[in-house]
Write a protein that holds these residues in place. Structure first.
Motif, PDB file in Angstrom:
ATOM      1  N   PRO A 156       0.826  -1.208   0.000  1.00 58.68           N
ATOM      2  CA  PRO A 156       0.000   0.000   0.000  1.00 58.68           C
ATOM      3  C   PRO A 156       0.862   1.261   0.000  1.00 58.68           C
ATOM      4  CG  PRO A 156      -0.489  -1.450   1.874  1.00 58.68           C
ATOM      5  CD  PRO A 156       0.810  -1.877   1.306  1.00 58.68           C
ATOM      6  N   ARG A 159      -4.118  -1.607  -2.054  1.00 61.46           N
ATOM      7  CA  ARG A 159      -4.164  -2.141  -3.412  1.00 61.46           C
ATOM      8  C   ARG A 159      -4.718  -3.560  -3.473  1.00 61.46           C
ATOM      9  NH1 ARG A 159       0.602   1.129  -3.473  1.00 61.46           N
ATOM     10  NH2 ARG A 159       0.407   2.731  -5.080  1.00 61.46           N
ATOM     11  N   GLU A 160      -4.527  -4.328  -2.416  1.00 54.60           N
ATOM     12  CA  GLU A 160      -4.943  -5.726  -2.471  1.00 54.60           C
ATOM     13  C   GLU A 160      -5.179  -6.259  -1.063  1.00 54.60           C
ATOM     14  OE1 GLU A 160      -3.197 -10.033  -4.106  1.00 54.60           O
ATOM     15  OE2 GLU A 160      -1.833  -8.446  -3.423  1.00 54.60           O
ATOM     16  N   HIS A 170       3.381  -3.790  -7.069  1.00 58.05           N
ATOM     17  CA  HIS A 170       4.069  -3.006  -6.046  1.00 58.05           C
ATOM     18  C   HIS A 170       4.794  -3.966  -5.116  1.00 58.05           C
ATOM     19  CE1 HIS A 170       2.456   1.132  -6.782  1.00 58.05           C
ATOM     20  NE2 HIS A 170       1.714   0.397  -7.601  1.00 58.05           N
ATOM     21  N   ARG A 202     -11.686  -4.565  -6.980  1.00 56.16           N
ATOM     22  CA  ARG A 202     -10.398  -5.209  -6.723  1.00 56.16           C
ATOM     23  C   ARG A 202     -10.533  -6.521  -5.947  1.00 56.16           C
ATOM     24  NH1 ARG A 202      -9.484  -1.193  -2.200  1.00 56.16           N
ATOM     25  NH2 ARG A 202      -9.281  -2.484  -0.336  1.00 56.16           N
ATOM     26  N   SER A 208      -3.185  -7.036 -10.010  1.00 62.82           N
ATOM     27  CA  SER A 208      -2.368  -5.824 -10.046  1.00 62.82           C
ATOM     28  C   SER A 208      -2.708  -4.958 -11.251  1.00 62.82           C
ATOM     29  CB  SER A 208      -0.877  -6.188 -10.064  1.00 62.82           C
ATOM     30  OG  SER A 208      -0.467  -6.677 -11.328  1.00 62.82           O
ATOM     31  N   ARG A 246      -7.285  -4.160 -10.948  1.00 56.05           N
ATOM     32  CA  ARG A 246      -7.774  -3.493  -9.745  1.00 56.05           C
ATOM     33  C   ARG A 246      -7.972  -1.995  -9.974  1.00 56.05           C
ATOM     34  NH1 ARG A 246      -3.808  -0.347  -7.807  1.00 56.05           N
ATOM     35  NH2 ARG A 246      -1.734  -0.792  -8.612  1.00 56.05           N
TER      36      ARG A 246
END
Length: 448
Positions: free
Chosen positions: A197, A311-312, A347, A386, A396, A399
């Motif tokens: 993140p 992000r995930e 990332h 996502r 990646s 999302r």
């Protein structure tokens, strides 16, 4: 964390309301789902934990639409339309939309003003007839049966409430509702880490003439500063770009790890707390370095995003799981509901790695199949955004905002068709769904 528990007394939870379609999460996937369902005439409630919409785009200060465009055989073109177009047109009328800017010579992204985004999103929901429920933190699900979600439980300043629905769309980003309902999911890369993140921030006071194309020289200045031992940066690849006004720039240069050095888990409250503290500490250092950049000498932090940019977290397993090869090989699917034109954007620890389809040889986008929004074993539940069904690598790419708009709009239309035909999510007529999406202005990528 303590393993102790207490027993709460039984209670009767007031029902907030009953709707045809209940959407959890007000990011791009949730907004698109809600508008798509409401415009079909369905009573639709959009539940959002903050007092505004936009998801990571506003709450995490992303200020940048990615994935709206694709590099199609060397021609960079807009490939995400439908509800997304309505929203962008409203942002533009408010004076808050930048022209698309080039990235790596291979694609473009499009910056926006967060205040304009919030206002435009409100306008869009109200014009479509979507009911909004702000400041409502989802807390659980009640099942009517093993296959059917009956209610979403939320905590509010007015107390705990139950929201009854005929269908539910999980656009929470974290797959919260699906997980509470018992859907299977995956987390991270299988080796204990997620996409790292970031905490976004914006700076003001830049001299745009002196700054020029500062994003081209900042990476070299970072390398020099580290070599001289004056600064250390949490990651190598910076994103420092101007907003609509050249005196304000957005900065994406933080990377948030837990005590073990892995990406923080956005579903862990303790790790989220530490991430917030670490993000602001990193921002103070980065802002100090940026004042050494020509044109940035008098810059100052004007805004730090309200929350860490996740992000995930969970990725809910669906009838189909989008893969890395699907993205890189520009895969086609018979049940396409739209396209993803963004590359893999991994990332990793200390840096960001981009992996692209062959450009300009390829068409530069992959189809997004309807099946990735449908968790098996549930009649009235969809996932969009996502948290939809993707591998760690594919997520990646898909999302980002463009793909989230696509999945959300499809889920909202599918919920309407499922109610209309009296069928489960996995039995929705895909041809009818595709025809409806195209009638709404969506582009499914079938012509290429």
């Amino acid at each position: 964390m303590s393993a102790r528990t207490i027993t709460e007394p039984a209670r009767q939870t007031p029902v907030y309301g009953e709707y045809d379609v209940v959407v959890l999460g007000g990011g791009p996937s949730g907004m698109a789902a809600a508008v798509s369902a409401a415009k079909a005439g369905r009573s639709t409630l959009l539940v959002e934990r903050y007092g505004f919409l936009g998801g990571m785009g506003t709450a995490a200060g992303v200020t940048n639409f990615c994935g709206l465009h694709a590099n199609v055989h060397g021609d960079i073109r807009r490939v995400v339309h439908g509800v997304a177009t309505e929203l962008l047109e409203r942002i533009d009328r408010l004076g808050g939309l930048n022209t698309p800017h080039a990235l790596f010579g291979k694609t473009v992204a499009q910056a926006y003003d967060t205040a304009a985004y919030k206002v435009a999103a409100d306008q869009l929901m109200q014009s479509a007839g979507v009911h909004l429920f702000f400041h409502a933190l989802a807390a659980g699900a009640v099942m009517d049966s093993q296959r059917r979600v009956g209610a979403l439980l939320v905590e509010t300043k007015s107390g705990r409430r139950a929201i009854l629905g005929r269908t539910f769309i999980d656009a929470s980003g974290d797959g919260d509702l699906a997980a509470w309902a018992g859907a299977s999911f995956e987390k991270g890369d299988g080796a204990g880490s997620f996409l790292y993140p970031s905490t976004m921030f914006r700076i003001n006071g830049i001299d745009p003439q002196r700054a020029g194309s500062a994003w081209e020289v900042i990476p070299k200045l970072m390398q020099q500063a580290e070599a001289e031992g004056r600064w250390r940066f949490p990651r190598k690849t910076p994103i420092v770009r101007p907003q609509k006004s050249g005196i304000e720039w957005r900065v994406n240069l933080t990377q948030l790890a837990n005590a073990e050095g892995n990406a923080i888990d956005g579903t862990d409250a303790d790790e989220l707390t530490q991430a917030e503290l670490l993000g602001r500490k990193q921002i103070a250092d980065v802002a100090g370095f940026l004042r050494e950049v020509p044109g940035f000498e008098r810059s100052y932090i004007v805004d730090i995003a309200p929350q860490v940019g996740i992000r995930e977290t969970r990725r809910v397993n669906g009838l189909y799981q989008l893969t890395e090869r699907d993205v890189l090989d520009c895969a086609s699917f018979d049940d396409t509901v739209g396209v993803n034109g963004w590359p893999l954007e991994l990332h990793k620890k200390g840096d960001v790695e981009f992996r692209w389809p062959k450009i300009p040889e390829s068409r530069g986008f992959n189809h997004l199949p309807y099946r990735m929004t449908v968790p098996p074993g549930f009649d009235n539940l969809w996932v969009a955004g996502r948290c939809a069904s993707m591998t760690h690598e594919a997520q990646s790419a898909a999302r980002v905002t463009g793909a989230c708009f696509v999945m959300g709009e499809a889920a909202g239309a599918a919920a309407h068709l499922a109610l209309q035909a009296g069928v489960a999510a996995e039995k929705v007529d895909v041809r009818q769904l595709q025809a409806r999406l195209e009638a709404q202005g969506a582009w499914l990528g079938r012509e290429d």
